[in-house]
Design a protein around this motif. Structure first.
Motif, PDB file in Angstrom:
ATOM      1  N   GLN A 224       0.952  -1.549  -0.288  1.00 24.83           N
ATOM      2  CA  GLN A 224      -0.376  -0.140  -0.441  1.00 24.83           C
ATOM      3  C   GLN A 224       0.975   0.730   0.074  1.00 24.83           C
ATOM      4  O   GLN A 224       0.668   2.279  -0.123  1.00 24.83           O
ATOM      5  CB  GLN A 224      -0.852   0.173   1.567  1.00 24.83           C
ATOM      6  CG  GLN A 224      -1.652  -0.781   0.990  1.00 24.83           C
ATOM      7  CD  GLN A 224      -2.630  -1.150   2.288  1.00 24.83           C
ATOM      8  OE1 GLN A 224      -3.245   0.173   3.069  1.00 24.83           O
ATOM      9  NE2 GLN A 224      -2.715  -2.071   2.952  1.00 24.83           N
ATOM     10  N   ALA A 225       2.072   0.794   0.947  1.00 28.30           N
ATOM     11  CA  ALA A 225       2.987   2.597   0.381  1.00 28.30           C
ATOM     12  C   ALA A 225       3.593   2.425  -1.139  1.00 28.30           C
ATOM     13  O   ALA A 225       4.530   1.321  -1.797  1.00 28.30           O
ATOM     14  CB  ALA A 225       4.242   1.864   1.345  1.00 28.30           C
ATOM     15  N   CYS A 226       4.049   3.518  -1.435  1.00 33.02           N
ATOM     16  CA  CYS A 226       4.534   4.100  -2.681  1.00 33.02           C
ATOM     17  C   CYS A 226       6.375   3.569  -2.609  1.00 33.02           C
ATOM     18  O   CYS A 226       6.625   4.182  -1.228  1.00 33.02           O
ATOM     19  CB  CYS A 226       3.876   5.270  -3.163  1.00 33.02           C
ATOM     20  SG  CYS A 226       5.359   6.271  -4.301  1.00 33.02           S
TER      21      CYS A 226
ATOM     22  N   GLY B  17       7.293   7.499  -0.552  1.00 30.68           N
ATOM     23  CA  GLY B  17       6.134   6.939   1.217  1.00 30.68           C
ATOM     24  C   GLY B  17       5.483   6.363   1.867  1.00 30.68           C
ATOM     25  O   GLY B  17       5.368   6.207   2.594  1.00 30.68           O
ATOM     26  N   GLY B  18       5.052   7.559   0.430  1.00 34.18           N
ATOM     27  CA  GLY B  18       3.488   7.403   0.833  1.00 34.18           C
ATOM     28  C   GLY B  18       2.155   6.121   1.090  1.00 34.18           C
ATOM     29  O   GLY B  18       3.314   5.863   0.289  1.00 34.18           O
ATOM     30  N   LEU B  19       0.784   6.723   1.360  1.00 30.90           N
ATOM     31  CA  LEU B  19       0.363   5.176   1.553  1.00 30.90           C
ATOM     32  C   LEU B  19      -0.449   5.296   0.074  1.00 30.90           C
ATOM     33  O   LEU B  19      -1.395   6.829   0.366  1.00 30.90           O
ATOM     34  CB  LEU B  19      -0.413   5.268   2.527  1.00 30.90           C
ATOM     35  CG  LEU B  19       0.507   4.846   4.190  1.00 30.90           C
ATOM     36  CD1 LEU B  19      -0.828   4.240   5.445  1.00 30.90           C
ATOM     37  CD2 LEU B  19       0.710   3.503   3.813  1.00 30.90           C
TER      38      LEU B  19
ATOM     39  N   THR C  72      -1.212   8.762  -4.211  1.00 35.00           N
ATOM     40  CA  THR C  72      -1.848  10.476  -3.953  1.00 35.00           C
ATOM     41  C   THR C  72      -1.176  11.513  -3.520  1.00 35.00           C
ATOM     42  O   THR C  72      -0.992  12.331  -4.212  1.00 35.00           O
ATOM     43  CB  THR C  72      -2.705  10.364  -2.762  1.00 35.00           C
ATOM     44  OG1 THR C  72      -1.883   9.483  -1.663  1.00 35.00           O
ATOM     45  CG2 THR C  72      -4.126   9.348  -3.430  1.00 35.00           C
ATOM     46  N   ALA C  73      -0.011  10.719  -3.470  1.00 34.10           N
ATOM     47  CA  ALA C  73       1.230  11.829  -2.738  1.00 34.10           C
ATOM     48  C   ALA C  73       2.496  12.446  -4.151  1.00 34.10           C
ATOM     49  O   ALA C  73       2.072  13.245  -4.439  1.00 34.10           O
ATOM     50  CB  ALA C  73       2.372  11.393  -1.677  1.00 34.10           C
TER      51      ALA C  73
ATOM     52  N   MET D 218      -1.341  18.609   4.035  1.00 35.97           N
ATOM     53  CA  MET D 218      -2.063  17.863   3.318  1.00 35.97           C
ATOM     54  C   MET D 218      -2.603  16.647   4.269  1.00 35.97           C
ATOM     55  O   MET D 218      -3.800  15.929   4.032  1.00 35.97           O
ATOM     56  CB  MET D 218      -0.935  17.939   2.617  1.00 35.97           C
ATOM     57  CG  MET D 218      -0.942  17.959   1.032  1.00 35.97           C
ATOM     58  SD  MET D 218      -0.162  17.466  -0.543  1.00 35.97           S
ATOM     59  CE  MET D 218      -1.216  16.189  -0.646  1.00 35.97           C
ATOM     60  N   SER D 219      -1.171  16.542   5.339  1.00 40.44           N
ATOM     61  CA  SER D 219      -2.008  15.347   6.185  1.00 40.44           C
ATOM     62  C   SER D 219      -3.174  15.749   6.910  1.00 40.44           C
ATOM     63  O   SER D 219      -4.323  14.746   7.924  1.00 40.44           O
ATOM     64  CB  SER D 219      -0.888  14.618   6.890  1.00 40.44           C
ATOM     65  OG  SER D 219      -0.250  16.370   7.789  1.00 40.44           O
ATOM     66  N   ASN D 220      -3.316  16.804   7.657  1.00 37.50           N
ATOM     67  CA  ASN D 220      -5.184  17.645   7.967  1.00 37.50           C
ATOM     68  C   ASN D 220      -6.337  17.482   6.841  1.00 37.50           C
ATOM     69  O   ASN D 220      -7.137  16.186   7.868  1.00 37.50           O
ATOM     70  CB  ASN D 220      -4.791  18.871   8.255  1.00 37.50           C
ATOM     71  CG  ASN D 220      -3.854  18.990   9.146  1.00 37.50           C
ATOM     72  OD1 ASN D 220      -3.874  18.163  10.504  1.00 37.50           O
ATOM     73  ND2 ASN D 220      -3.226  20.001   9.549  1.00 37.50           N
TER      74      ASN D 220
END
Length: 471
Positions: A379-381, A385-387, A398-399, A469-471
């Motif tokens: 599930q991680a790129c 490293g983003g999910l 999506t990142a 973005m994390s929010n």
């Protein structure tokens, strides 16, 4: 390294098969007696050995009522006590995990582990409770096996090139000769398994003498991921065992149709029995609902799958001196409940075959097998490293906005996970997720500020490890 080989009988006389079946039935009673008497804390759990069991039976005359030769029941006693010991060792693995979860003090943990290893767990309340939970008295259901000692059988080849295996029967100096479908004579201790009128001869051989074991391994480090339509996908984007998905799909479709027809026949038999026509119900059961042909078809399917998986692993080892893979012996509980047809296509038992192939082939050919934590590798790129979002065989990041082939992405993540200083093999999955999220947030904070408004600048200053973005 020892591996198990199987030889099959061919054209076996029905009278010989019946004699072997009777001997296996009596030896099944021997197994049941061992499990009943010694499959508990006071038996093998207290350190009792098979030689002590044999001495007790010779002293009290227990062996007389089985009606088999001495070597036959002694080897069966040895095999049954080994099964009980293996069952006990499996329970101890779970108890060690419970000790690690409970005991925070190193001295207390060491005391509990020492008592468990020395079989002194009955006197400790916690260990005794855990052992009762994970180790329960078993029951013998094996009535079709005969264990033959290495010096109790012999082989000979007749003038037509047919190999014959001679094993002891029920009477002294009376051998049963079995024709085999191979030209390689079985060696060492044999295990005869009787199924559907045919004898399977299981024996161990030295893996170093096989041609496949003498092939050199590669010189690279490769990460591999188990796929759905192929056996393995490596970090070089190469797929191995591409026929696996086709084999599983065709077998699943065949089983679906066959089970539907069998269910219909079973319903007809039950209806006939309900209205008193028991003769028709017995005919349907005997002629249409048997298991001999079904079991042979299942065995052929398992053999084809094993061949495909082992061939795929050999191709990986051809170019790898170090193979990095997830631990396929662990079970993962999914959130989605799938149907029987989908479960057959996924074939969870192939995970065990793949794990066995990776271990055996790597050891035989001299390559190193490294297990890593597989949490979120699919599930991680692997680039940022983003999910991302997994959809079939595609991973949408999506990142960074890239779409990856999911199995290739997972194989690269597994390869990178081998040198990860923060994620160990047994790190819990929720901790792994938090580590990946923290790394993604730190990476985002190094990007240029896209919004120069005072509110955004103040929020970034107060929370340097978080982003909008994390929010």
């Amino acid at each position: 390294m020892k591996i198990t080989r199987i030889a099959y009988s061919t054209g076996l006389n029905p009278g010989k098969y019946a004699a072997l079946l009777e001997q296996a039935r009596r030896l099944g009673q021997v197994r049941g007696e061992v499990w009943q008497r010694y499959g508990s804390i006071a038996g093998v759990g207290s350190g009792l050995r098979d030689r002590q069991v044999r001495d007790r039976w010779l002293a009290d005359g227990t062996h007389v009522r089985f009606g088999v030769l001495a070597n036959a029941w002694k080897e069966t006693v040895r095999d049954a006590t080994a099964d009980i010991a293996a069952n006990l060792a499996s329970a101890k693995v779970e108890v060690r995990r419970a000790i690690s979860r409970r005991a925070g003090d190193p001295a207390e943990r060491r005391r509990l582990l020492t008592a468990l290893k020395a079989d002194r767990w009955a006197g400790d309340p916690f260990l005794a409770r855990q052992m009762r939970k994970h180790w329960k008295r078993g029951q013998n259901r094996t009535h079709d096996q005969i264990v033959v000692r290495a010096d109790q059988h012999n082989t000979a080849t007749d003038g037509r090139g047919q190999l014959w295996l001679a094993v002891p029967g029920l009477q002294r100096r009376q051998m049963v000769r079995i024709p085999l479908s191979t030209t390689v004579a079985p060696m060492g201790t044999l295990r005869l398994i009787l199924r559907g009128g045919r004898v399977e001869v299981h024996y161990q051989t030295d893996a170093s003498q096989m041609r496949s074991s003498q092939r050199p391994c590669g010189d690279r480090t490769i990460g591999v991921d188990k796929g759905y339509t192929e056996a393995l996908t490596d970090s070089d984007s190469e797929r191995h065992g591409v026929r696996l998905g086709e084999l599983l799909t065709s077998e699943s479709d065949r089983l679906k149709q066959r089970n539907r027809r069998r269910a219909k026949l079973r319903s007809i038999a039950n209806s006939a029995a309900g209205r008193g026509d028991h003769a028709k119900a017995r005919r349907i059961t005997a002629n249409n609902l048997g298991t001999v042909k079904r079991d042979r078809q299942a065995a052929r399917h398992r053999a084809r799958v094993r061949t495909e998986i082992f061939t795929a692993v050999h191709r990986v080892v051809d170019k790898a001196a170090t193979v990095v893979a997830e631990d396929l012996t662990k079970t993962f509980a999914g959130r989605t409940t799938l149907g029987n047809n989908i479960n057959r296509r996924l074939a969870a038992w192939t995970k065990g075959v793949t794990a066995e192939a990776l271990t055996n082939v790597s050891e035989r050919r001299g390559s190193a097998l490294v297990h890593v934590n597989a949490a979120y590798t699919s599930q991680a790129c692997h680039r940022c490293g983003g999910l991302g979002r997994r959809s079939g065989d595609r991973l949408h990041c999506t990142a960074c906005g890239v779409v990856w082939q999911a199995d290739v992405n997972a194989a690269i993540n597994i390869l990178q996970r081998a040198g990860d200083p923060d994620i160990a093999l047994h790190t819990p999955h929720h901790v792994v997720r938090q580590i990946l999220q923290d790394r993604t947030d730190r990476r985002r904070t190094r990007l240029p500020v896209q919004d120069s408004s005072p509110a955004t600048a103040e929020r970034r200053a107060n929370h340097p490890n978080r982003s909008a973005m994390s929010n």
